[in-house]
Write a protein that holds these residues in place. Structure first.
Motif, short mmCIF file in Angstrom:
data_model
loop_
_atom_site.label_atom_id
_atom_site.label_comp_id
_atom_site.label_asym_id
_atom_site.label_seq_id
_atom_site.Cartn_x
_atom_site.Cartn_y
_atom_site.Cartn_z
N ASP A 104 -18.71 9.45 13.64
CA ASP A 104 -17.50 10.23 13.40
C ASP A 104 -16.30 9.32 13.60
OD1 ASP A 104 -15.86 12.49 12.90
OD2 ASP A 104 -15.64 12.80 15.06
N VAL A 105 -15.45 9.22 12.60
CA VAL A 105 -14.25 8.38 12.68
C VAL A 105 -13.03 9.27 12.54
CG1 VAL A 105 -12.94 6.53 11.54
CG2 VAL A 105 -15.42 6.36 11.73
N LYS A 106 -12.11 9.11 13.49
CA LYS A 106 -10.83 9.83 13.43
C LYS A 106 -9.75 8.77 13.22
CE LYS A 106 -12.05 13.82 16.25
NZ LYS A 106 -13.45 13.71 16.13
N SER A 107 -9.07 8.88 12.08
CA SER A 107 -8.03 7.92 11.73
C SER A 107 -7.27 8.45 10.52
CB SER A 107 -8.65 6.55 11.41
OG SER A 107 -7.64 5.57 11.31
N ILE A 108 -6.28 7.69 10.08
CA ILE A 108 -5.58 8.08 8.86
C ILE A 108 -6.52 7.89 7.67
CG2 ILE A 108 -3.28 7.63 9.80
CD1 ILE A 108 -3.29 4.91 8.42
N PRO A 109 -6.39 8.72 6.62
CA PRO A 109 -7.38 8.74 5.53
C PRO A 109 -7.80 7.39 4.95
CG PRO A 109 -5.91 10.60 5.30
CD PRO A 109 -5.38 9.76 6.45
N PRO A 110 -6.90 6.50 4.54
CA PRO A 110 -7.43 5.27 3.94
C PRO A 110 -8.17 4.40 4.95
CG PRO A 110 -5.00 5.25 3.95
CD PRO A 110 -5.45 6.57 4.49
N LEU A 111 -7.72 4.41 6.19
CA LEU A 111 -8.37 3.62 7.24
C LEU A 111 -9.71 4.24 7.64
CD1 LEU A 111 -7.89 1.08 8.84
CD2 LEU A 111 -6.65 2.42 10.54
N LYS A 112 -9.79 5.55 7.60
CA LYS A 112 -11.04 6.24 7.94
C LYS A 112 -12.16 5.86 6.97
CE LYS A 112 -13.15 10.75 8.58
NZ LYS A 112 -12.93 12.18 8.83
N SER A 113 -11.89 5.94 5.68
CA SER A 113 -12.95 5.63 4.70
C SER A 113 -13.33 4.15 4.74
CB SER A 113 -12.54 6.06 3.30
OG SER A 113 -11.35 5.41 2.90
N LEU A 114 -12.36 3.28 4.96
CA LEU A 114 -12.65 1.84 5.07
C LEU A 114 -13.51 1.58 6.31
CD1 LEU A 114 -12.25 -1.14 4.26
CD2 LEU A 114 -10.17 -1.11 5.65
N THR A 115 -13.15 2.21 7.42
CA THR A 115 -13.91 2.04 8.67
C THR A 115 -15.34 2.51 8.52
OG1 THR A 115 -11.88 2.29 9.97
CG2 THR A 115 -13.96 2.62 11.13
N LEU A 116 -15.55 3.65 7.88
CA LEU A 116 -16.90 4.15 7.67
C LEU A 116 -17.73 3.19 6.82
CD1 LEU A 116 -16.17 7.96 7.18
CD2 LEU A 116 -17.60 6.95 8.98
N GLU A 117 -17.14 2.64 5.78
CA GLU A 117 -17.87 1.69 4.93
C GLU A 117 -18.21 0.41 5.68
OE1 GLU A 117 -19.41 1.94 1.94
OE2 GLU A 117 -18.91 4.04 2.29
#
Length: 138
Positions: A104-117
């Motif tokens: 589970d990643v909590k962050s701003i949307p573009p950073l969240k998807s990058l972090t998950l990848e």
């Protein structure tokens, strides 16, 4: 995000790779060192490549483990912008350990998807490295 990994080793062996932070750092593709700060708190030293640019940074992580439930939980805060919570649940059948990883990643949307990848790629490498490490030990 949920990831599933399988390894040919007993759960207690895989559990050690996820809870012994020196062992964890030795097989993690981008973590170079982890300092124990006490009380299940650690400081992680990571070197990540964004395109051709290497970025080194540190962040705190808290690790909780419950061997009776073969469960490991990690919580990290990176740059005060992103909080990552990961849980690993191990189960075994016929000599194969299945690791169910929930991230589970909590962050701003573009950073969240990058972090998950980035995590997905790193953890595929992590569990491949564990498999190779186990193979080299036998």
């Amino acid at each position: 995000m949920k990831l599933i990994h399988t390894l040919q080793a007993p759960p207690q062996v895989i559990f050690a790779y996820l809870t012994d932070m020196n062992l964890f750092a030795s097989v993690h593709p981008v973590i170079s060192k982890i300092d124990n700060k006490g009380n299940s708190q650690y400081l992680v030293f990571e070197k990540l490549k964004i395109g051709p640019v290497p970025i080194s940074f540190t962040y705190p992580v808290v690790v909780h483990q419950d061997f009776s439930k073969t469960l490991v939980h990690m919580k990290a805060t990176i740059f005060k912008l992103t909080t990552i919570e990961m849980s690993f649940h191990l189960s075994a059948e016929n000599g194969i350990t299945t690791i169910e990883e929930n991230i589970d990643v909590k962050s701003i949307p573009p950073l969240k998807s990058l972090t998950l990848e980035v995590i997905k790629t790193q953890h595929l490498g992590l569990f491949n490295n564990i498999a190779m490490h186990l193979q080299n030990q036998s």
